[in-house]
Design a protein around this motif. Sequence first.
Motif, PDB file in Angstrom:
ATOM      1  N   LEU A   1       0.832  -1.207   0.000  1.00  0.00           N
ATOM      2  CA  LEU A   1       0.000   0.000   0.000  1.00  0.00           C
ATOM      3  C   LEU A   1       0.867   1.258   0.000  1.00  0.00           C
ATOM      4  CD1 LEU A   1      -2.924  -0.894   2.430  1.00  0.00           C
ATOM      5  CD2 LEU A   1      -2.859  -0.999  -0.067  1.00  0.00           C
ATOM      6  N   ARG A   2       0.353   2.256  -0.662  1.00  0.00           N
ATOM      7  CA  ARG A   2       1.028   3.543  -0.824  1.00  0.00           C
ATOM      8  C   ARG A   2       1.438   4.155   0.522  1.00  0.00           C
ATOM      9  NH1 ARG A   2       0.830   7.344  -4.850  1.00  0.00           N
ATOM     10  NH2 ARG A   2      -0.247   5.925  -6.230  1.00  0.00           N
TER      11      ARG A   2
ATOM     12  N   ILE B   1      -7.525   3.829   0.363  1.00  0.00           N
ATOM     13  CA  ILE B   1      -6.130   3.410   0.585  1.00  0.00           C
ATOM     14  C   ILE B   1      -5.940   1.984   0.073  1.00  0.00           C
ATOM     15  CG2 ILE B   1      -4.357   2.917   2.312  1.00  0.00           C
ATOM     16  CD1 ILE B   1      -5.569   5.071   4.077  1.00  0.00           C
ATOM     17  N   GLU B   2      -6.864   1.117   0.448  1.00  0.00           N
ATOM     18  CA  GLU B   2      -6.715  -0.305   0.116  1.00  0.00           C
ATOM     19  C   GLU B   2      -6.654  -0.549  -1.395  1.00  0.00           C
ATOM     20  OE1 GLU B   2      -9.798  -2.760   1.803  1.00  0.00           O
ATOM     21  OE2 GLU B   2      -9.129  -4.512   0.660  1.00  0.00           O
ATOM     22  N   PHE B   3      -7.434   0.212  -2.165  1.00  0.00           N
ATOM     23  CA  PHE B   3      -7.484  -0.007  -3.610  1.00  0.00           C
ATOM     24  C   PHE B   3      -6.633   0.992  -4.383  1.00  0.00           C
ATOM     25  CE2 PHE B   3     -10.994  -2.386  -2.000  1.00  0.00           C
ATOM     26  CZ  PHE B   3     -11.008  -3.526  -2.800  1.00  0.00           C
ATOM     27  N   ASP B   4      -5.794   1.729  -3.665  1.00  0.00           N
ATOM     28  CA  ASP B   4      -4.927   2.733  -4.282  1.00  0.00           C
ATOM     29  C   ASP B   4      -5.730   3.653  -5.204  1.00  0.00           C
ATOM     30  OD1 ASP B   4      -2.222   3.668  -4.256  1.00  0.00           O
ATOM     31  OD2 ASP B   4      -2.149   3.226  -6.396  1.00  0.00           O
TER      32      ASP B   4
ATOM     33  N   GLN C   1     -12.598   6.121   3.234  1.00  0.00           N
ATOM     34  CA  GLN C   1     -11.174   6.488   3.272  1.00  0.00           C
ATOM     35  C   GLN C   1     -10.306   5.232   3.301  1.00  0.00           C
ATOM     36  OE1 GLN C   1     -11.700   8.954   6.817  1.00  0.00           O
ATOM     37  NE2 GLN C   1     -10.977  10.750   5.659  1.00  0.00           N
TER      38      GLN C   1
ATOM     39  N   GLU D   1      -2.980   3.100 -16.350  1.00  0.00           N
ATOM     40  CA  GLU D   1      -4.362   3.596 -16.381  1.00  0.00           C
ATOM     41  C   GLU D   1      -4.387   5.117 -16.586  1.00  0.00           C
ATOM     42  OE1 GLU D   1      -8.177   3.149 -13.322  1.00  0.00           O
ATOM     43  OE2 GLU D   1      -6.154   3.254 -12.525  1.00  0.00           O
TER      44      GLU D   1
ATOM     45  N   LEU E   1      -5.981   6.653  -5.388  1.00  0.00           N
ATOM     46  CA  LEU E   1      -5.442   8.010  -5.399  1.00  0.00           C
ATOM     47  C   LEU E   1      -4.017   7.944  -5.886  1.00  0.00           C
ATOM     48  CD1 LEU E   1      -3.487   8.646  -2.433  1.00  0.00           C
ATOM     49  CD2 LEU E   1      -5.499   7.318  -1.867  1.00  0.00           C
ATOM     50  N   GLN E   2      -3.582   9.020  -6.507  1.00  0.00           N
ATOM     51  CA  GLN E   2      -2.158   9.108  -6.835  1.00  0.00           C
ATOM     52  C   GLN E   2      -1.609  10.384  -6.210  1.00  0.00           C
ATOM     53  OE1 GLN E   2      -1.001   8.177 -10.916  1.00  0.00           O
ATOM     54  NE2 GLN E   2      -2.420   6.473 -10.998  1.00  0.00           N
TER      55      GLN E   2
ATOM     56  N   GLY F   1       2.816  11.392  -7.000  1.00  0.00           N
ATOM     57  CA  GLY F   1       1.598  10.598  -7.167  1.00  0.00           C
ATOM     58  C   GLY F   1       1.874   9.239  -7.773  1.00  0.00           C
ATOM     59  N   GLN F   2       3.047   9.109  -8.410  1.00  0.00           N
ATOM     60  CA  GLN F   2       3.329   7.867  -9.139  1.00  0.00           C
ATOM     61  C   GLN F   2       3.810   6.749  -8.225  1.00  0.00           C
ATOM     62  OE1 GLN F   2       5.565   9.907  -8.225  1.00  0.00           O
ATOM     63  NE2 GLN F   2       7.328  10.031  -9.549  1.00  0.00           N
TER      64      GLN F   2
ATOM     65  N   THR G   1       0.140  -2.845  -8.418  1.00  0.00           N
ATOM     66  CA  THR G   1      -0.970  -1.885  -8.334  1.00  0.00           C
ATOM     67  C   THR G   1      -0.524  -0.495  -8.780  1.00  0.00           C
ATOM     68  OG1 THR G   1      -2.044  -3.109  -6.581  1.00  0.00           O
ATOM     69  CG2 THR G   1      -2.612  -0.789  -6.757  1.00  0.00           C
TER      70      THR G   1
ATOM     71  N   ILE H   1     -13.620  11.731  -2.245  1.00  0.00           N
ATOM     72  CA  ILE H   1     -14.134  10.980  -1.099  1.00  0.00           C
ATOM     73  C   ILE H   1     -15.456  11.604  -0.617  1.00  0.00           C
ATOM     74  CG2 ILE H   1     -13.682  10.442   1.339  1.00  0.00           C
ATOM     75  CD1 ILE H   1     -10.769   9.904   0.522  1.00  0.00           C
TER      76      ILE H   1
ATOM     77  N   THR I   1      -8.382  13.977  -4.194  1.00  0.00           N
ATOM     78  CA  THR I   1      -8.889  12.889  -3.356  1.00  0.00           C
ATOM     79  C   THR I   1      -9.911  13.323  -2.301  1.00  0.00           C
ATOM     80  OG1 THR I   1      -6.797  11.765  -3.757  1.00  0.00           O
ATOM     81  CG2 THR I   1      -8.150  10.907  -1.961  1.00  0.00           C
TER      82      THR I   1
ATOM     83  N   THR J   1      -7.308   7.771 -11.873  1.00  0.00           N
ATOM     84  CA  THR J   1      -7.423   6.585 -11.010  1.00  0.00           C
ATOM     85  C   THR J   1      -8.841   6.038 -10.927  1.00  0.00           C
ATOM     86  OG1 THR J   1      -7.786   7.988  -9.103  1.00  0.00           O
ATOM     87  CG2 THR J   1      -5.549   7.305  -9.495  1.00  0.00           C
ATOM     88  N   TYR J   2      -9.689   6.417 -11.877  1.00  0.00           N
ATOM     89  CA  TYR J   2     -11.117   6.104 -11.762  1.00  0.00           C
ATOM     90  C   TYR J   2     -11.389   4.628 -11.482  1.00  0.00           C
ATOM     91  CZ  TYR J   2     -11.602  10.801 -13.698  1.00  0.00           C
ATOM     92  OH  TYR J   2     -11.513  12.150 -13.911  1.00  0.00           O
ATOM     93  N   ASP J   3     -10.692   3.745 -12.207  1.00  0.00           N
ATOM     94  CA  ASP J   3     -10.923   2.309 -12.014  1.00  0.00           C
ATOM     95  C   ASP J   3     -10.713   1.895 -10.566  1.00  0.00           C
ATOM     96  OD1 ASP J   3     -11.783   1.284 -14.348  1.00  0.00           O
ATOM     97  OD2 ASP J   3     -10.021   0.004 -14.704  1.00  0.00           O
ATOM     98  N   HIS J   4      -9.670   2.417  -9.968  1.00  0.00           N
ATOM     99  CA  HIS J   4      -9.376   2.082  -8.572  1.00  0.00           C
ATOM    100  C   HIS J   4     -10.437   2.660  -7.644  1.00  0.00           C
ATOM    101  CE1 HIS J   4      -4.802   1.246  -9.261  1.00  0.00           C
ATOM    102  NE2 HIS J   4      -5.550   0.766 -10.224  1.00  0.00           N
TER     103      HIS J   4
ATOM    104  N   LYS K   1      -3.254  11.466   2.523  1.00  0.00           N
ATOM    105  CA  LYS K   1      -3.990  11.987   1.366  1.00  0.00           C
ATOM    106  C   LYS K   1      -5.496  11.766   1.487  1.00  0.00           C
ATOM    107  CE  LYS K   1      -0.280  12.224  -2.033  1.00  0.00           C
ATOM    108  NZ  LYS K   1       0.415  11.589  -3.176  1.00  0.00           N
ATOM    109  N   VAL K   2      -5.936  10.694   2.128  1.00  0.00           N
ATOM    110  CA  VAL K   2      -7.391  10.474   2.240  1.00  0.00           C
ATOM    111  C   VAL K   2      -8.016  11.250   3.397  1.00  0.00           C
ATOM    112  CG1 VAL K   2      -7.289   8.173   1.193  1.00  0.00           C
ATOM    113  CG2 VAL K   2      -7.293   8.388   3.689  1.00  0.00           C
TER     114      VAL K   2
ATOM    115  N   PHE L   1     -13.599   3.136  -8.439  1.00  0.00           N
ATOM    116  CA  PHE L   1     -14.806   2.293  -8.542  1.00  0.00           C
ATOM    117  C   PHE L   1     -14.630   1.029  -7.698  1.00  0.00           C
ATOM    118  CE2 PHE L   1     -15.088   4.150 -13.078  1.00  0.00           C
ATOM    119  CZ  PHE L   1     -15.706   5.290 -12.601  1.00  0.00           C
TER     120      PHE L   1
END
Lengths: 708, 214
Positions: free
Chosen positions: A16-17, B151-154, B147, A612, B156-157, A465-466, A605, B166, B162, B197-200, A23-24, B202
């Motif tokens: 995980l990042r 994080i779990e599905f990344d 939130q 993507e 965000l970049q 971000g990458q 990921t 959210i 973000t 990051t739309y796919d992530h 960020k969240v 969703f």
Amino acid sequence: MTPSNPTYQYVGKSVLRNEGRNKVTGRAVYVDDIATPGALYAKTIRSTVACGRIKDIQFGPGIPWDEFTVVDVRDIPHNVVELIKADQPVLCDGVVRHREEPILLIAHPDKGMVENAAREIKITYEVEPAILEIGPGAVQTEYLIVEGDVDAAFASSDIVFEETYQTGSQEHVYIEPNGFIAEWQGDRIVLHGSLQCPYYVVKAVKMCFGIEEKQVEVIQETTGGGFGGKEEFPNVVALHAALLAKKSGKPVRLIYDRQEDMACSTKRHPSVSRVKIGVSRDGVLKALDFDFQIDAGAYVTLSPVVLSRGVLHAGGCYRWPAARIRGRSFTTNSPPYGAFRGFGAPQSLFATECAINAVADRLGMDPAEFRRKNFLHKGDKMPTGQVLDVEPNLDAMLDRVIAMSGWAEKRASMKKGSGRGVGLATILHGTGFTGSGEVYLQSRVALAGRADGKVDILVGSTEIGQGTETIFRQIAAEALRLPMEQVEFHKIRTSAVPNSGPTVASRTCSVVGRLVQRAAEQMFEKLDGKSVAEYVKANGSLRTETQFEPRPGLKWDDATYKGSAYGAYSWMCNVAEVQVDPVTATPKVETIFATVDIGTLINPTLAYGQVEGGVAQAVGWATSEKVTLRDGVMANCQMTNYIIPTSVDAPDIQLEFMPTPDPFGAFGAKGVGEMPMDGPAPAVTAAIGHAINKTISAIPATPEDLIS
Amino acid sequence: MSDSSDDGARPKSGVSRRGFLKGVGLGSVAIPAAGLLGGSVVLAEEAPPKPSGPKVFTGEIPIKLRINGKDHDLKVEPRTTLLNALRDRLDLTGSKLVCDRGTCGACSVIMDGLLVTSCMVLAIDAQGKEITTIEGLASGDKLDPIQAAFIEFDALQCGFCTPGLIMATKSLLKTNPHPTREEMQDALSGNICRCGTYDHIFAAIEKVAGGARG
């Protein structure tokens, strides 16, 4: 997805990042989030003509000018934005060369007052005719690559195909606008900014003020996207903030608003490519003659390097018995164009791939079949004379993408002009700097053990971000055989971290990551079984440093433009499936199918996210993102009328990684960030062309363009 | 220091769409002749518009905002947007100033149960409303499930869009706990993620929605 090497603890895992939690929760601190009591708010006063001379500057009535700090050209010790060529002034020197050129800087404690004052500055000009297109202006840089007897190869070709292709500019629209906070502490300047390349800023500030490197501290704050737009442009923002801070003696905030950012900042170079291809009747490529032209804008910035990458990618992933590739950048009166994800390669590859599709059509061949006959293989020579020393595996990648996308059935069932179509593009992208660039950079990284047992990664390579922070921690922890929690990414401040080169050119994971890996391996040996805390306690410190070393056998000659252009290549096969609305002509890119070789996946990921995101930007560039220049300035410089893909527009992406590891990249990694920008545009235009039974030779292919 | 004020580029008319909106607010103020609008505000209840000229307020006025369950007293210029009040006065910097046009969604907050772009709401109009920002989602160290899923599905970049995404997700799941992919796309189409990051995103939403169902 390829399973990761089971012997690895972290490499190949979707760890995980690093910075996700901040960020969240909104806690990540970007430059405009920093409180600066007592700071001045700054604004740049810009030219309203594209070419001319400044006649007069009037400071209007009703503004308490004595409360303002005003910087003009006379306040600048050395009026040059240091980059490749010393041609761009920090502030206009009397001669205006483009719209939105900075002329004055103003600052005041009240932000509203700054805006009011900006309206009361009247500048009059002696206007001169502006050059706003490729062609009439001076050639800024020129390259020529010739391999084989091109004229003879064309003479022996059964079919000679010629076409001209055009690509429009593109605005980065990094979601966070540019911004810097500058403060002088005695004779030392501290700059907080949103940026990709901290040492570019150090160099520019050092040269402008004529001070020592140690007097410049550049701190990267959390950066809200770059995509190349924060490679060289932040130099200008930093210099402006530093000048105002110097003159006022106060901290200065220079944060752009969106409209200013879009109007004045660098963008992707518009291009015109004249492509001539000779081919035998049975579909074997004989000769390429490629004339690549880009609009550089008013100053050189990074245009020679963008041009170079465009030229070096123009041959695509095909075997050309003979090739002549000429590249020219032209000086115009447009705001300077600059770095943007792909860096010239998307422009030339667009033309190459469109032409390859068109030639297949002319031959009556399936574009996949045609490619298969002409793909590069191990041992083949590229136009620069570089002999491929690894098998690109393109046949298998093409087979797979064809199967995934249902290419054959769709091509058969979707009739030309039916409103639905599929298109193909196969491309390559060189990892890292062009030619001798990596050698010249001499990138350095360091690892430092701490008394608490943790290890700091010290690099100037930025997280934008990458995923830099996360992958570097994975790489270091893997090579150190330490838990990742014990490896930290040191905040980037140039007084503390070495110069690991710019965060550009898809080089961070592969090239800089390799230096991190080596430094970690050296530290592991140094520890010799001891823990980090034990070693530091016993020896006082623990530090390893590595510096870039060219791979054996890699030779490049800048004078002849011959040799190994890049140490490693990534490869990608793209199939686009689109639907075009029969009434509005709006193209909807439904799916991009892709097979991708970026070598070892350090973090699947994060790698997926890079592909993507690049694909979404490429689809935007191909279909909706139109930089409309009016009188030399972007007329649609807002997010309301510059249309980038939303959650509704972004295509579904079906992706498969097929790695061929590079022995000289970090754990086998190759470049990833830019390549996804290269292939989707020509695949999409081929699909649109199929859907509406028309040849598309220019992008963006907006509904308006498609109807006309 | 109060507000990002007017457009960087100067429109020919002297009054930009943005300046106009900030000048007149959103429905709570009277609209005098356009030429009078220059960042000043006319309060309808105070001064009904008369041909002789409206009463013009300058300087700061006291207001009260209820944010993340807490009341805040502050003084702002009438033209101050809710976003600027949050960022510049209350140090709630999670909501971001990006397009300043209500286009990109980076400043999204929930106001009385509705998702709004806080760059398009005047702070004075946000009085008496229940406002939730990104800072109000987690309780202490415990993240909101959205939130955690981001994080779990990344999902965000660079992270700059973000907080807004959210908040938009929060708003979506409140009204539609089990959205289809299409409904997600529609609901988030006002929140632009340039990293793509739309796919992530969703996937993250599906996780939360699935969790809610179970």
